[in-house]
Design a protein around this motif. Structure first.
Motif, PDB file in Angstrom:
ATOM      1  N   THR A  74      46.477  38.392  33.229  1.00  0.00           N
ATOM      2  CA  THR A  74      46.823  37.855  34.542  1.00  0.00           C
ATOM      3  C   THR A  74      47.636  36.577  34.443  1.00  0.00           C
ATOM      4  O   THR A  74      48.094  36.057  35.462  1.00  0.00           O
ATOM      5  CB  THR A  74      45.565  37.581  35.385  1.00  0.00           C
ATOM      6  OG1 THR A  74      44.717  36.670  34.674  1.00  0.00           O
ATOM      7  CG2 THR A  74      44.806  38.879  35.658  1.00  0.00           C
ATOM      8  N   PHE A  75      47.824  36.049  33.221  1.00  0.00           N
ATOM      9  CA  PHE A  75      48.676  34.885  33.039  1.00  0.00           C
ATOM     10  C   PHE A  75      49.158  34.842  31.585  1.00  0.00           C
ATOM     11  O   PHE A  75      48.603  35.522  30.713  1.00  0.00           O
ATOM     12  CB  PHE A  75      47.965  33.574  33.410  1.00  0.00           C
ATOM     13  CG  PHE A  75      46.717  33.266  32.611  1.00  0.00           C
ATOM     14  CD1 PHE A  75      46.763  32.492  31.463  1.00  0.00           C
ATOM     15  CD2 PHE A  75      45.476  33.740  33.032  1.00  0.00           C
ATOM     16  CE1 PHE A  75      45.617  32.198  30.740  1.00  0.00           C
ATOM     17  CE2 PHE A  75      44.319  33.453  32.326  1.00  0.00           C
ATOM     18  CZ  PHE A  75      44.390  32.692  31.168  1.00  0.00           C
ATOM     19  N   PHE A 430      37.844  40.540  45.032  1.00  0.00           N
ATOM     20  CA  PHE A 430      39.252  40.424  44.671  1.00  0.00           C
ATOM     21  C   PHE A 430      39.713  38.971  44.644  1.00  0.00           C
ATOM     22  O   PHE A 430      40.880  38.672  44.816  1.00  0.00           O
ATOM     23  CB  PHE A 430      40.122  41.221  45.647  1.00  0.00           C
ATOM     24  CG  PHE A 430      39.967  40.852  47.102  1.00  0.00           C
ATOM     25  CD1 PHE A 430      40.783  39.898  47.691  1.00  0.00           C
ATOM     26  CD2 PHE A 430      39.006  41.475  47.882  1.00  0.00           C
ATOM     27  CE1 PHE A 430      40.648  39.567  49.029  1.00  0.00           C
ATOM     28  CE2 PHE A 430      38.875  41.150  49.228  1.00  0.00           C
ATOM     29  CZ  PHE A 430      39.693  40.199  49.798  1.00  0.00           C
ATOM     30  N   GLY A 431      38.813  38.039  44.411  1.00  0.00           N
ATOM     31  CA  GLY A 431      39.168  36.637  44.358  1.00  0.00           C
ATOM     32  C   GLY A 431      38.639  35.903  45.568  1.00  0.00           C
ATOM     33  O   GLY A 431      37.783  36.392  46.305  1.00  0.00           O
ATOM     34  N   SER A 531      40.050  27.447  32.205  1.00  0.00           N
ATOM     35  CA  SER A 531      39.128  26.389  32.633  1.00  0.00           C
ATOM     36  C   SER A 531      38.431  26.735  33.936  1.00  0.00           C
ATOM     37  O   SER A 531      37.402  26.146  34.273  1.00  0.00           O
ATOM     38  CB  SER A 531      39.883  25.070  32.788  1.00  0.00           C
ATOM     39  OG  SER A 531      40.837  25.129  33.842  1.00  0.00           O
ATOM     40  N   TYR A 532      38.965  27.697  34.691  1.00  0.00           N
ATOM     41  CA  TYR A 532      38.308  28.115  35.933  1.00  0.00           C
ATOM     42  C   TYR A 532      37.025  28.900  35.670  1.00  0.00           C
ATOM     43  O   TYR A 532      36.168  28.984  36.552  1.00  0.00           O
ATOM     44  CB  TYR A 532      39.258  28.955  36.782  1.00  0.00           C
ATOM     45  CG  TYR A 532      40.311  28.140  37.504  1.00  0.00           C
ATOM     46  CD1 TYR A 532      39.978  27.355  38.601  1.00  0.00           C
ATOM     47  CD2 TYR A 532      41.632  28.149  37.087  1.00  0.00           C
ATOM     48  CE1 TYR A 532      40.935  26.605  39.265  1.00  0.00           C
ATOM     49  CE2 TYR A 532      42.599  27.401  37.740  1.00  0.00           C
ATOM     50  CZ  TYR A 532      42.245  26.629  38.831  1.00  0.00           C
ATOM     51  OH  TYR A 532      43.191  25.882  39.483  1.00  0.00           O
ATOM     52  N   PRO A 594      41.238  31.263  41.963  1.00  0.00           N
ATOM     53  CA  PRO A 594      40.650  30.799  40.699  1.00  0.00           C
ATOM     54  C   PRO A 594      39.837  31.887  40.012  1.00  0.00           C
ATOM     55  O   PRO A 594      38.977  32.522  40.613  1.00  0.00           O
ATOM     56  CB  PRO A 594      39.753  29.645  41.155  1.00  0.00           C
ATOM     57  CG  PRO A 594      40.406  29.130  42.398  1.00  0.00           C
ATOM     58  CD  PRO A 594      40.925  30.362  43.094  1.00  0.00           C
ATOM     59  N   GLY A 595      40.167  32.125  38.758  1.00  0.00           N
ATOM     60  CA  GLY A 595      39.474  33.130  37.979  1.00  0.00           C
ATOM     61  C   GLY A 595      40.049  34.516  38.081  1.00  0.00           C
ATOM     62  O   GLY A 595      39.695  35.394  37.285  1.00  0.00           O
ATOM     63  N   ASP A 596      40.985  34.741  39.030  1.00  0.00           N
ATOM     64  CA  ASP A 596      41.458  36.103  39.258  1.00  0.00           C
ATOM     65  C   ASP A 596      42.975  36.254  39.339  1.00  0.00           C
ATOM     66  O   ASP A 596      43.514  37.261  38.900  1.00  0.00           O
ATOM     67  CB  ASP A 596      40.847  36.651  40.559  1.00  0.00           C
ATOM     68  CG  ASP A 596      39.350  36.829  40.473  1.00  0.00           C
ATOM     69  OD1 ASP A 596      38.901  37.785  39.835  1.00  0.00           O
ATOM     70  OD2 ASP A 596      38.623  35.988  41.050  1.00  0.00           O
ATOM     71  N   PHE A 597      43.665  35.283  39.913  1.00  0.00           N
ATOM     72  CA  PHE A 597      45.084  35.483  40.195  1.00  0.00           C
ATOM     73  C   PHE A 597      45.824  34.164  40.020  1.00  0.00           C
ATOM     74  O   PHE A 597      45.471  33.159  40.655  1.00  0.00           O
ATOM     75  CB  PHE A 597      45.252  35.994  41.633  1.00  0.00           C
ATOM     76  CG  PHE A 597      46.664  36.384  41.993  1.00  0.00           C
ATOM     77  CD1 PHE A 597      47.193  37.586  41.555  1.00  0.00           C
ATOM     78  CD2 PHE A 597      47.447  35.547  42.758  1.00  0.00           C
ATOM     79  CE1 PHE A 597      48.488  37.944  41.885  1.00  0.00           C
ATOM     80  CE2 PHE A 597      48.742  35.903  43.104  1.00  0.00           C
ATOM     81  CZ  PHE A 597      49.269  37.104  42.667  1.00  0.00           C
ATOM     82  N   TYR A 598      46.850  34.177  39.163  1.00  0.00           N
ATOM     83  CA  TYR A 598      47.543  32.951  38.806  1.00  0.00           C
ATOM     84  C   TYR A 598      49.045  33.104  38.988  1.00  0.00           C
ATOM     85  O   TYR A 598      49.581  34.215  39.038  1.00  0.00           O
ATOM     86  CB  TYR A 598      47.216  32.565  37.362  1.00  0.00           C
ATOM     87  CG  TYR A 598      45.739  32.371  37.139  1.00  0.00           C
ATOM     88  CD1 TYR A 598      45.076  31.297  37.731  1.00  0.00           C
ATOM     89  CD2 TYR A 598      44.990  33.265  36.370  1.00  0.00           C
ATOM     90  CE1 TYR A 598      43.718  31.110  37.549  1.00  0.00           C
ATOM     91  CE2 TYR A 598      43.636  33.081  36.177  1.00  0.00           C
ATOM     92  CZ  TYR A 598      42.998  32.003  36.773  1.00  0.00           C
ATOM     93  OH  TYR A 598      41.653  31.821  36.603  1.00  0.00           O
TER      94      TYR A 598
END
Length: 629
Positions: A74-75, A430-431, A531-532, A594-598
């Motif tokens: 995702t990143f 989904f975030g 870090s999230y 945070p944690g899902d989509f960047y």
């Protein structure tokens, strides 16, 4: 002779000016992950409008983003992600890649090891259900009747954050109509006997699990009172929120699900609403030529207002004056982007006049506090030269002040969007689905009120108190919309100092100590997006231009212009600067969920270093070259 710092600043300033579009705006590329491309292909396949050349170019892009271990992340340099890998795999199967091809074989091994399709997120399973590769019966119930609930009722659409509400309403239509249009192949090789995500835990979770079972019984009932009304109301709700560019909210998720929902409700693809939607989605496509052939990828969003207001601030920090023709053109453009109509935010603030700015070219329904604060900060610096900006500044100030939440902080799009009950819904995986106040948005609002408003404003004082109360035990602040504690800290320290907190106050000193402890050996700062979800990554990661600039902005505001730490950070920026004045940054430093989509904001690597170098030069009176790293 100009100093090394001044020469670097001048080169960066000229590079930024050269990137301005003729109307006056700036817009960098906004990259996310290949689920955007996979879902775009699946959408067009479902609608029957997928062209072979589009499929080939998108597949070429998706292949290029595969990691050596066969996964998709995702990143940049992130770990493999199950749902992203599944969607990429399906897209490549659609493009004709064989299941025995090496790149699909190693992807499949990862998918199966992680539990297969059954272990993926709800949204991935919805896409697969559209093509008969997952049972609608095994998905959470999502009744369209939610659109009939009044705004005071629990779990009504306005309990969700604006991005989630615009996605949830059309998804309830899709999940209710349960269409199946099989792919030209099956995905048997990705299924396992995994039972999928477990039930939601806790007392509240148990209640929702029972509710889901009851809704499934209702879905099977021959008579469903209110269902037809709910579907009609959902269609009207969706159409009423379509923007001038054909989209919904200027972002991919509600855009594609709204197209699907309206299509399933009987709107043909040549209907003006859908024709406009599909044409608008095409404007988010980026086409590039590569040695392997043309590629095509989809931006999840576009950020011209955000990029432009940050660019205006950067140029002012670099010494460009308001009578500069290019800067004046950008100011006139952004004044024309002010939103004068009321959107969903007015449900919670019915008496508040309009007066904000959105993130995108066309998103009148959802101006946001963050953009508005940064636009007002930029415009307030030019009101002497651009008198017409003063009224816009006053309207922006009033709107942001009116959007303050009860606890004193600010969310991004709505006030008091804090009902966490919706986070327990079985399909809320989904975030982020709500929009509570965050340190970074609150900091920008506080900084705006401090610089442009009344120092005695109670809204300002309540915002300062919120920030003081939200400081982490280690001295940093959480960054909701940028990665992460470096972003939050880089935003909050300048805001607190602007609001009158003494630079020697313990709150500021603890933040500076945290930045000092997390400066990299090369002089820069970086923080990995992990870090999230993993505290071991807090403030730790490869140095990047944008994150180094965020740290420097905090240090400069805190009176650290002459410190060795600041000098090393400035030296690192000069050391890695390109000959054309720009900077490279492969890492993603923006956050969607945070944690899902960047997100990778292309302009971050340019505008923030310019602001940092410009303020450094001003505070050090054109300091000579700092010692090289």
């Amino acid at each position: 002779m100009a100093s090394d710092v001044q020469r670097g600043l001048d080169a960066a300033r000229d590079h930024l000016l050269a990137r301005q579009a003729e109307p006056g705006w700036w817009k960098g590329e906004l990259r996310t992950n290949v689920t955007m491309d996979a879902e775009d292909l699946l959408l067009r396949q479902f609608l029957g409008i997928l062209r072979a050349d589009e499929l080939e170019a998108a597949a070429r892009w998706i292949r290029s983003q595969q990691r050596p271990d066969g996964t998709w992340a995702t990143f940049y340099n992130g770990p493999g992600d199950l749902s992203t890998t599944i969607e990429a795999y399906v897209a490549l199967r659609l493009a004709g890649d064989d299941v025995d091809d090496e790149h699909l074989r190693i992807a499949r091994e990862f998918i199966l090891a992680q539990g297969g399709i059954e272990a993926s997120r709800v949204f991935t399973r919805i896409w697969l259900a559209l093509f008969g590769e997952f049972s609608w019966d095994d998905l959470p119930s999502m009744p369209p009747e939610v659109v009939l609930l009044p705004s005071w009722a629990p779990m009504n659409p306005y309990d969700f954050g604006c991005w989630a509400r615009q996605t949830v309403v059309p998804i309830t239509v899709v999940a209710t109509l349960r269409p199946v249009r099989p792919l030209p192949f099956a995905l048997d090789e990705l299924h396992t006997d995994h039972r999928g995500p477990g039930l939601v835990a806790g007392v509240v979770g148990t209640g929702f699990n029972l509710l889901d079972k009851a809704l499934k019984v209702y879905d099977r009932a021959p008579v469903k009172p209110g269902r037809s009304l709910a579907l009609r109301q959902a269609a009207e709700w969706i159409i009423a929120r379509q923007e001038d560019d054909g989209g919904w909210g200027g972002i991919q998720p509600p855009w594609v699900y709204s197209i699907l929902a309206l299509h399933l409700l009987g709107y043909p693809i040549y209907h003006p609403v859908l024709a406009k939607a599909i044409a608008g989605l095409d404007t988010f496509l980026v086409h590039e030529d590569t040695p392997d052939g043309p590629v095509r990828w989809l931006e999840a969003c576009q950020s011209p207002v955000w990029d432009t207001c940050l660019a205006i601030t950067a140029l002012l920090d670099a010494g460009v004056t308001a009578d500069d023709p290019q800067l004046r053109r950008s100011i006139e453009w952004i004044l024309g982007e002010e939103i004068a109509v009321r959107g969903d935010w007015s449900v919670k603030r019915p008496e508040l006049p309009a007066g904000g700015w959105a993130f995108e070219f066309a998103n009148d329904g959802y101006p946001d506090i963050d953009d508005t604060a940064e636009v007002v900060l930029a415009l307030d610096r030019v009101t002497d030269s651009v008198p017409e900006a003063k009224a816009a500044v006053d309207r922006g100030l009033a709107w942001v002040r009116g959007m303050q939440s009860k606890d004193g902080g600010w969310g991004a799009f709505d006030a008091d969007n804090t009902r966490r009950l919706v986070e327990k819904l079985p399909f809320s995986d989904f975030g982020a689905v709500i929009d509570p106040p965050s340190a970074d948005v609150t900091a920008h609002a506080v900084e705006m009120l401090a610089h442009c408003g009344d120092p005695g404003d109670p809204a300002l004082q309540r915002g300062v108190r919120w920030l003081l109360d939200s400081q982490e035990p280690d001295g940093s602040w959480f960054g909701r919309w940028g990665s992460n504690y470096v972003y939050g800290t880089g935003a909050v320290v300048p805001a607190l100092v602007a609001a009158g907190i003494d630079r020697d106050d313990a709150v500021v000193r603890r933040a500076i100590e945290w930045l000092a402890a997390h400066q990299n050996a090369d002089g820069g700062w970086g923080e990995d997006l992990r870090s999230y979800v993993d505290d071991d990554w807090r403030g730790r990661g490869e140095s990047t231009p944008s994150q180094t600039a965020w740290a420097l902005l905090a240090l400069l505001a805190a009176g650290e212009a002459d410190s060795e730490m600041t000098g090393r950070g400035v030296a690192w920026l000069l050391e890695v600067q390109r000959d054309d004045g720009g900077w490279d940054e492969d890492q993603y430093t923006g956050t969607g969920f945070p944690g899902d989509f960047y997100i990778s904001y292309e302009m971050y690597r340019l505008v923030f270093p310019i602001s940092a170098l410009g303020r450094y030069v001003r505070l050090t009176d054109g300091a000579d070259a700092v010692e090289p790293v």
